[in-house]
Design an enzyme around this catalytic site. Structure first.
Site, PDB file in Angstrom:
ATOM      1  N   ASP A 123       8.459  -5.973   4.412  1.00 40.58           N
ATOM      2  CA  ASP A 123       7.113  -6.416   4.041  1.00 40.58           C
ATOM      3  C   ASP A 123       7.222  -7.740   3.271  1.00 40.58           C
ATOM      4  O   ASP A 123       8.133  -7.913   2.445  1.00 40.58           O
ATOM      5  CB  ASP A 123       6.506  -5.313   3.151  1.00 40.58           C
TER       6      ASP A 123
ATOM      7  N   ASP B 190       5.698 -13.828   5.341  1.00 39.61           N
ATOM      8  CA  ASP B 190       4.552 -14.255   4.534  1.00 39.61           C
ATOM      9  C   ASP B 190       4.687 -15.747   4.272  1.00 39.61           C
ATOM     10  O   ASP B 190       5.311 -16.167   3.306  1.00 39.61           O
ATOM     11  CB  ASP B 190       4.503 -13.466   3.227  1.00 39.61           C
TER      12      ASP B 190
ATOM     13  N   THR C 286      -4.383   0.160  -1.949  1.00 40.61           N
ATOM     14  CA  THR C 286      -4.595   0.942  -3.175  1.00 40.61           C
ATOM     15  C   THR C 286      -5.964   0.620  -3.784  1.00 40.61           C
ATOM     16  O   THR C 286      -6.290  -0.548  -3.984  1.00 40.61           O
ATOM     17  CB  THR C 286      -3.482   0.620  -4.205  1.00 40.61           C
TER      18      THR C 286
HETATM   19  P1  13P Z   1      -1.245  -2.125  -2.688  1.00 40.02           P
HETATM   20  O1  13P Z   1      -0.146  -2.235  -3.683  1.00 40.02           O
HETATM   21  O2  13P Z   1      -2.542  -2.636  -3.214  1.00 40.02           O
HETATM   22  O3  13P Z   1      -1.372  -0.748  -2.133  1.00 40.02           O
HETATM   23  O4  13P Z   1      -0.901  -3.096  -1.465  1.00 40.02           O
HETATM   24  C1  13P Z   1       0.132  -2.759  -0.616  1.00 40.02           C
HETATM   25  C2  13P Z   1       0.453  -3.866   0.302  1.00 40.02           C
HETATM   26  O5  13P Z   1      -0.411  -4.485   0.875  1.00 40.02           O
HETATM   27  C3  13P Z   1       1.878  -4.157   0.512  1.00 40.02           C
HETATM   28  O6  13P Z   1       2.057  -5.278   1.301  1.00 40.02           O
END
Ligand code: 13P
Length: 281
Positions: free
Chosen positions: A82, A104, A208
């Site tokens: 990620d 990213d 979240t």
């Molecule tokens: P949150 O921490 O707001 O759940 O976001 C997760 C996210 O988008 C990781 O790339």
């Protein structure tokens, strides 16, 4: 062997008008909690970790564990880097067997983002892996420093996807990583316009703190992957705290079980929402 690429999972989710949950992990308990929830519910998931978090969870240690967890699961699981920020880290994840990587490059100018995403797509393809890119800027602090939200321009999204060949596009529609100070105002109008101009599955970061209704509208608007990080970490920490608060002498093995349970509960609740099992909320 249940390690798959996430394009398959997003396609399958789309056929059921749902989305696949992508859960960020930071240790073995998190990996176990996510996999347990997925297996019990019989739903695929994506295990992922952001490059920014590798200081706490080195990729050379957690990466093989994520891949092994996917390979040994009874459901299909994709493993994703990620918010990849450097080519070196992206290459390391691909070498370890990650089935997808996110680049990213959202803070770069449009043409540079295209060029970088195109290069990562070429690299990932040589490993049989798929690529997620970001256009516009998701707020909060997951890739690089604290960022201000800049919504994706729908007019650019179609061109971006065609010219880069990426397999999924992370959109910025008022979403942000971390805890929202107030409920976000998601721009579903922008999401609709992006969807009209693109053919790749769309990804929602910053899950979240969003409400079930927001998830439902996002999925109806074409979101096929939803990222959850902060609430999983928080749930694990809360369960650990509650366990420790209830005993005079903490037992490591019970603490570990409490952490797995915290992640399991949070993951299962989100999988149910995303798979459309709570469609009548
Ligand atoms: P949150 O921490 O707001 O759940 O976001 C997760 C996210 O988008 C990781 O790339």
């Amino acid at each position: 062997m249940a390690l798959v690429t996430m394009d398959r999972l997003m396609d399958r989710a789309g056929q059921k008008n749902g989305a696949v949950g992508a859960f960020n992990v930071g240790n073995m308990e998190m990996v176990m909690g996510v996999v347990q929830a997925a297996q019990e519910l019989g739903e695929p998931v994506i295990l992922q970790i952001a490059q920014k978090r590798l200081g706490h969870s080195p990729l050379s240690l957690i990466g093989p564990m994520m891949v092994a967890a996917a390979e040994n699961a009874t459901v299909d699981i994709a493993v994703n880097l990620d918010h990849g920020l450097t080519l070196e880290c992206i290459r390391q994840a691909l070498e370890l067997g990650f089935s997808s990587v996110m680049l990213d490059a959202s803070s770069l100018p449009f043409e540079e983002n295209i060029e970088a995403s195109r290069r990562v797509k070429e690299l990932a393809s040589s490993y049989g892996a798929v690529v997620e890119a970001e256009l516009g800027v998701v707020g909060g602090n997951e890739g690089g420093g604290e960022k201000q939200i800049r919504c994706t321009e729908p007019e650019s999204a179609g061109e971006f996807c065609v010219r880069t060949g990426v397999d999924a596009l992370a959109v910025a529609i008022g979403n942000a990583h971390g805890v929202y100070a107030a409920l976000p105002e998601l721009r579903f109008d922008i999401l609709d316009q992006i969807r009209e101009r693109t053919r790749v599955p769309l990804v929602l970061h910053g899950g979240t703190g969003m409400t079930p209704e927001m998830f439902r509208r996002a999925i109806n608007g074409g979101i096929r992957k939803i990222n959850i990080a902060t609430s999983g970490l928080q749930s694990m920490a809360d369960y650990a705290r509650d366990y420790c608060a209830g005993v005079t002498k903490a037992d490591y093995f019970k603490l570990s079980e409490a952490m797995v349970e915290g992640v399991y509960k949070n993951t299962a609740a989100h999988i149910r929402l995303f798979a459309g099992q709570l469609r009548n909320f």
